[in-house]
Every structure is written in structure tokens, then in C-alpha cells.
Scaffold this active site. Structure first.
Site, PDB file in Angstrom:
ATOM      1  N   ASN A   1     -59.179 -30.908  20.115  1.00 20.08           N
ATOM      2  CA  ASN A   1     -59.537 -30.525  21.481  1.00 20.08           C
ATOM      3  C   ASN A   1     -60.720 -31.365  21.952  1.00 20.08           C
ATOM      4  O   ASN A   1     -61.204 -32.254  21.241  1.00 20.08           O
ATOM      5  CB  ASN A   1     -59.812 -29.025  21.581  1.00 20.08           C
ATOM      6  CG  ASN A   1     -60.972 -28.565  20.697  1.00 20.08           C
ATOM      7  OD1 ASN A   1     -61.913 -29.328  20.428  1.00 20.08           O
ATOM      8  ND2 ASN A   1     -60.926 -27.324  20.233  1.00 20.08           N
ATOM      9  N   ARG A   2     -61.196 -31.068  23.142  1.00 17.59           N
ATOM     10  CA  ARG A   2     -62.264 -31.875  23.735  1.00 17.59           C
ATOM     11  C   ARG A   2     -63.519 -31.887  22.856  1.00 17.59           C
ATOM     12  O   ARG A   2     -64.103 -32.948  22.597  1.00 17.59           O
ATOM     13  CB  ARG A   2     -62.599 -31.327  25.124  1.00 17.59           C
ATOM     14  CG  ARG A   2     -63.465 -32.225  25.978  1.00 17.59           C
ATOM     15  CD  ARG A   2     -63.943 -31.494  27.219  1.00 17.59           C
ATOM     16  NE  ARG A   2     -62.871 -31.072  28.091  1.00 17.59           N
ATOM     17  CZ  ARG A   2     -62.419 -31.793  29.124  1.00 17.59           C
ATOM     18  NH1 ARG A   2     -62.944 -32.971  29.391  1.00 17.59           N
ATOM     19  NH2 ARG A   2     -61.455 -31.317  29.897  1.00 17.59           N
TER      20      ARG A   2
ATOM     21  N   GLU B   1     -63.826 -31.087  19.602  1.00 19.47           N
ATOM     22  CA  GLU B   1     -63.571 -31.709  18.296  1.00 19.47           C
ATOM     23  C   GLU B   1     -63.516 -33.225  18.421  1.00 19.47           C
ATOM     24  O   GLU B   1     -64.029 -33.950  17.548  1.00 19.47           O
ATOM     25  CB  GLU B   1     -62.261 -31.171  17.730  1.00 19.47           C
ATOM     26  CG  GLU B   1     -62.346 -29.700  17.335  1.00 19.47           C
ATOM     27  CD  GLU B   1     -60.980 -29.042  17.188  1.00 19.47           C
ATOM     28  OE1 GLU B   1     -60.929 -27.917  16.650  1.00 19.47           O
ATOM     29  OE2 GLU B   1     -59.960 -29.635  17.624  1.00 19.47           O
TER      30      GLU B   1
ATOM     31  N   ASP C   1     -53.130 -23.541  18.159  1.00 19.88           N
ATOM     32  CA  ASP C   1     -51.992 -23.219  17.295  1.00 19.88           C
ATOM     33  C   ASP C   1     -50.684 -23.393  18.054  1.00 19.88           C
ATOM     34  O   ASP C   1     -49.702 -23.926  17.535  1.00 19.88           O
ATOM     35  CB  ASP C   1     -52.096 -21.779  16.790  1.00 19.88           C
ATOM     36  CG  ASP C   1     -53.388 -21.504  16.051  1.00 19.88           C
ATOM     37  OD1 ASP C   1     -53.978 -22.466  15.521  1.00 19.88           O
ATOM     38  OD2 ASP C   1     -53.819 -20.338  16.020  1.00 19.88           O
TER      39      ASP C   1
END
Length: 501
Positions: free
Chosen positions: A211-212, A214, A280
Site C-alpha cells: 500500500n501507499r 508500505e 487481503d
């Protein structure tokens, strides 16, 4: 990308086999009425009203995979405890294969317990989360068992998912063994990585989905814009020798980087209720779609849609193919409304049939809409879930009614019908009778007014030969377009005198 392509893809995914390796968790929810502040400390007193349990982490991915119609085998560890037993029961209930989950006495099942206050007995607010876990690596013997189980199931799967929550399972050398074995077996490897600066253990995988936040941590600069996502995804792809990188960008969708270059895949902003489980869902949908034969761009479009639906639900929630189809249809109708051409209509009706919904068809000119029309169409809706109205075109009306008709053109008439709640689809036809359209729609029920009882209903033989039936609707006495037009003409011929002082 056309909505028909998305519909065709998502409804023809089949039942691919997904191998999910990762940190399997139990998500526990304790709901209670928030009554007062405790006299013992400045904390809320909660009166417990119920408890709920579902799979989290890799277990959430497994549930998502199965709900999308695929088969899933779980590879990981759980503790030999009550939480582990409960998690296994949840996975087995959703038809996931748990034979690859090792039961260990040396570590507890990861359990994330959320305490949820219910304001006024219904409004949910998370107050506290309690984590029970062990984030140490497994023993050498544990890893030997894990790898043996993995290799035993690898040949039978279509795609491998690695769901890493930084709970010790994915030791770098073990992670590389999992990836290399899968790639040698020509199985794509999709990775949902954790928050961290070093992603070298994922080198050689097919795809990662940070994601952004991470991504920012992994590349060392903030990913705030689409341009930042382009630069970061290109850097990760080159650094880790990946086939593709998908940077998820919450309300902005996702950014896809491949050998052909980068492209932004936008999404529709949602009313976000809970982001738990969105990653997920992204991983699961990508895996099922790719294993089902979709190209990467199509798979990401579907994953964007599924993740958007998921965040509107509370907690970790699954999303079905039906929900994705409904979302695709809803977006399309938002652009085109209910008025469809016959080719597009047939695609949508095929989906309705798969849901065992009754399709009702009627037709007419519907020129100068009046109460009789409304009651007639409401009657049609009472007979089934989907009402299709065949509307005579202007040319067709002229053939039937004469050169002075219609009063309203076909576009205006279609627009008025489309605004009625009891009408689901409007399709315009040029022929003087609707037989060709009826054979294309193939309705379960064909409706005409009672005034057709002695005229012979066009399409009756076709509908009944296909197991359908014909229903004659009651008419509202004294209501018709012809009568309405005659009254208007009388008014025009004898206008009321006006008084000018």
C-alpha cells in the site's frame, strides 16, 4: 475497459486452485453497550452483548478466495489452543483446505481481539485491540515440516499467495525457497508485503502489492502523488526483479508497473467504513482473476472493485462474484441508465437468469404517459424481479398510429419510462410488432393488456414453447393516450376566454 469485458471475465473465472501461505490469525470481536465510566479508573465500562469470530491475515485471504469461487489450500501454522481450533473451524466451514496448517505447541495462535462499543446499542466504535501472538521464527524442524507441506501441494495449485504480516514465518531464506520453488514449477507468486524497509526476501516473485505507506517505507520517500507511485513502483520492480508491482493508493485506486511501463488504475471513491481486510481482498482477487485467465490490467480492475466493496463493510469481510457483478452493472447504469441496446441487454439478462430472477417483458408505444401506463407497469413488476419494456420507435409508432404520432419522440418516451422504479430496462425497436425482440429477450413472462385477449398476443407461442407464460393485465378504465390526446385537442379547439381589465 468495457464493462462487458469485466462482466464476462468475473463470471467465467471457474474454480482455480490458490495456495495461500502466510500468517493465519483469528480476528475476535467483543461487542458491548458503552454504559458509563468505571469508578476504578477513567475508562469505559462495557456490558458485553455478543462475541464474533472470523479469519484474519492469511485466513482472510483464504476466505476471500473461496467466496470468489476458487479452491484454496492453506499453508502456515496455528497454535494447539482454543483459538487455533476456532480458526480451523472457521476455515473448514468456508470450505478452505486446512490440511497444510501445522498445529504447534510452541506458539499461540495469533489472535487480534477488538473491543467494540455500541453507542445507543447500535453505533459501532472500536475502543481497544488486544493482540496475542509470537513473532519469532519457527524452529528448524518447524520450517522443514512447513516446506515439505508446501512442496506437497505446489504441483496441484495454479497460483501462490504469500501473505506476510511480519509474524516470523517468512524468514528470508525460507521466503526465497518458497518463491524459487514456485517459479521453477511455473506458478506465479503474488506477495502482500508487510511494513518494512527491506523487501529483498521477495526478490524474483511475480508481483507484490504494497500500500501507499508500505511503499513509502520500502523506497525511502513519501508516495503522495501518482508520479511518486510511478517512480516508486519502477524502483521496486527493478530492485527486486519482479514481473509487476501494484501500489495500492486507497481512494486513488492503484498504480501498476510492468515491463511495458506504468499506468494508473483509478477507482471510485467510497464511503469507507473500515479498511481492515482491504489488502487481503486485493491479493485474493488478483490471485483468483489471474489464475482464472484474466490479464493483469483486468485482474487489477476487478481487485479495485472488490476492495472498494470490502471497505464499506465492518471488519474483515468477504466479497462475492455477485457483489462485483452488481457493482459493475451499477457503474454502467450510472453512465447509460436503464436504456439499453439489445446486445448489451442480453448480456445483463444472462446474469439475471443465473441469479434465478424472473424476467418480465412487455411492450408498447407509451406515448403521453398516463396513470393507466403506471398501473400497468406496476402490475408487471409484481410478477418478477426484472421488467423489460420494449418501446416502439418513432417510425414504428407512425406505422401503427398514423403520421401525427407520436406526440413525444422515442428518446423522451424512453427517458420517462426509465425514471419509473418499476421499470428495469428499456429497449427501442423499429419493427411494427415485437416478435424479434421477444425472441431475443426470451422472457419468463410476457404481459399484455386485457384488450389483447381476442386479438392474439404476439410472441405467445415462442414464450410458451420455452416454458414461459402469458399474463393479461387489467386496464384502468377511461385511461389511454388516444383519449388524452383527444382531450388536449378539444382544449385547443375551444380555448377558455380570458378577461382583460
Amino acid at each position: 475497459m468495457s464493462y462487458t469485458h469485466l462482466l464476462k471475465t468475473v463470471t467465467q473465472l471457474g474454480s482455480p486452485h490458490v495456495l495461500v501461505v502466510g500468517d493465519f490469525m483469528l480476528d475476535s470481536y467483543v461487542y458491548g453497550d458503552a454504559l458509563r465510566i468505571s469508578p476504578e479508573a477513567p475508562v469505559q465500562v462495557l456490558k458485553v452483548v455478543r462475541r464474533e469470530y472470523c479469519g484474519g491475515g492469511a485466513a482472510s485471504v483464504a476466505a476471500d478466495v473461496v467466496t470468489l469461487g476458487a479452491r484454496c489450500t492453506c499453508i502456515g501454522v496455528v497454535g494447539n489452543d482454543s483459538s487455533g481450533q476456532r480458526l480451523l473451524a472457521i476455515l473448514e466451514k468456508c470450505k478452505a483446505d486446512t490440511s497444510g496448517l501445522l498445529r504447534l505447541d510452541t506458539r499461540p495462535t495469533i489472535n487480534k481481539e477488538r473491543v467494540i462499543g455500541l453507542a445507543q446499542h447500535r453505533h459501532r466504535q472500536q475502543l481497544l485491540r488486544i493482540d496475542e501472538e509470537c513473532s519469532e521464527p519457527l524452529s528448524e524442524q518447524g520450517y522443514e515440516r512447513l516446506l515439505a507441506t508446501y512442496h506437497a501441494h505446489l504441483a496441484d495449485c495454479d497460483v501462490v499467495c504469500l501473505q506476510d504480516y511480519n509474524k516470523g514465518l517468512f524468514r528470508p531464506d525460507i521466503c526465497q525457497t518458497l518463491i524459487r520453488s514456485a517459479m521453477q514449477a511455473h506458478k506465479p507468486v503474488l506477495v502482500d508485503p508487510p511494513l518494512g524497509q527491506d523487501y529483498r526476501k521477495f526478490t524474483g516473485a511475480t508481483l507484490i502489492t504494497p500500500n501507499r505507506k508500505e511503499t513509502s517505507e520500502a523506497v525511502g520517500f513519501a508516495v503522495e502523488t501518482i508520479e511518486d507511485a510511478e517512480r516508486a513502483s519502477a524502483l521496486l520492480r527493478e530492485r527486486l526483479s519482479l514481473t509487476a508491482v501494484v501500489v495500492t493508493l486507497d481512494k486513488e485506486g492503484a498504480y501498476l508497473q510492468t515491463a511495458e511501463g506504468g499506468r494508473h488504475i483509478p477507482t471510485i471513491p467510497r464511503m469507507v467504513y473500515d479498511v481492515t481486510g482491504a489488502g487481503d481482498m486485493m491479493l485474493a482477487t488478483l490471485a483468483v482473476a489471474l489464475a482464472g485467465g484474466a490479464d493483469l490490467d483486468t485482474a487489477l480492475q476487478l481487485a479495485n472493485i472488490a476492495s472498494g466493496i470490502e471497505v464499506e463493510k465492518f471488519g474483515v469481510a468477504t466479497v462475492s462474484v455477485d457483489e462485483i457483478v452488481n457493482e459493475i452493472l451499477s457503474r454502467h447504469r450510472g453512465k447509460t441508465g436503464k436504456i439499453q441496446d439489445i446486445d448489451t441487454l442480453r448480456i445483463e439478462l444472462d446474469y439475471h437468469r443465473k441469479q434465478n430472477e424472473t424476467i418480465v417483458f412487455t411492450n408498447g408505444c407509451f406515448d403521453v404517459l398516463h396513470r393507466g401506463h403506471i398501473e400497468y407497469l406496476k402490475f408487471c413488476k409484481q410478477l418478477g424481479q426484472v421488467v423489460v419494456v420494449g418501446l416502439n420507435s418513432d417510425a414504428s409508432v407512425r406505422q401503427l398510429k398514423g403520421p401525427s404520432r407520436p406526440v413525444n419522440n422515442q428518446h423522451d418516451r424512453a427517458a420517462l419510462l426509465a425514471e419509473l422504479e418499476c421499470v428495469d430496462y428499456v429497449v427501442i425497436f423499429d419493427e411494427p410488432d415485437p416478435l424479434h425482440l421477444i425472441t431475443a429477450v426470451c422472457p419468463d413472462i410476457l404481459v399484455k393488456g386485457q384488450d389483447w385477449a381476442d386479438k392474439g398476443v404476439v410472441g405467445r407461442e415462442f414464450v410458451e414453447s420455452h416454458g414461459g407464460r402469458v399474463v393479461l393485465a387489467p386496464l384502468v378504465e377511461g385511461k389511454s393516450s388516444t383519449l388524452t390526446i383527444e382531450k388536449l385537442n378539444q382544449i385547443n379547439e375551444h380555448p377558455k376566454e380570458t378577461y382583460t381589465p
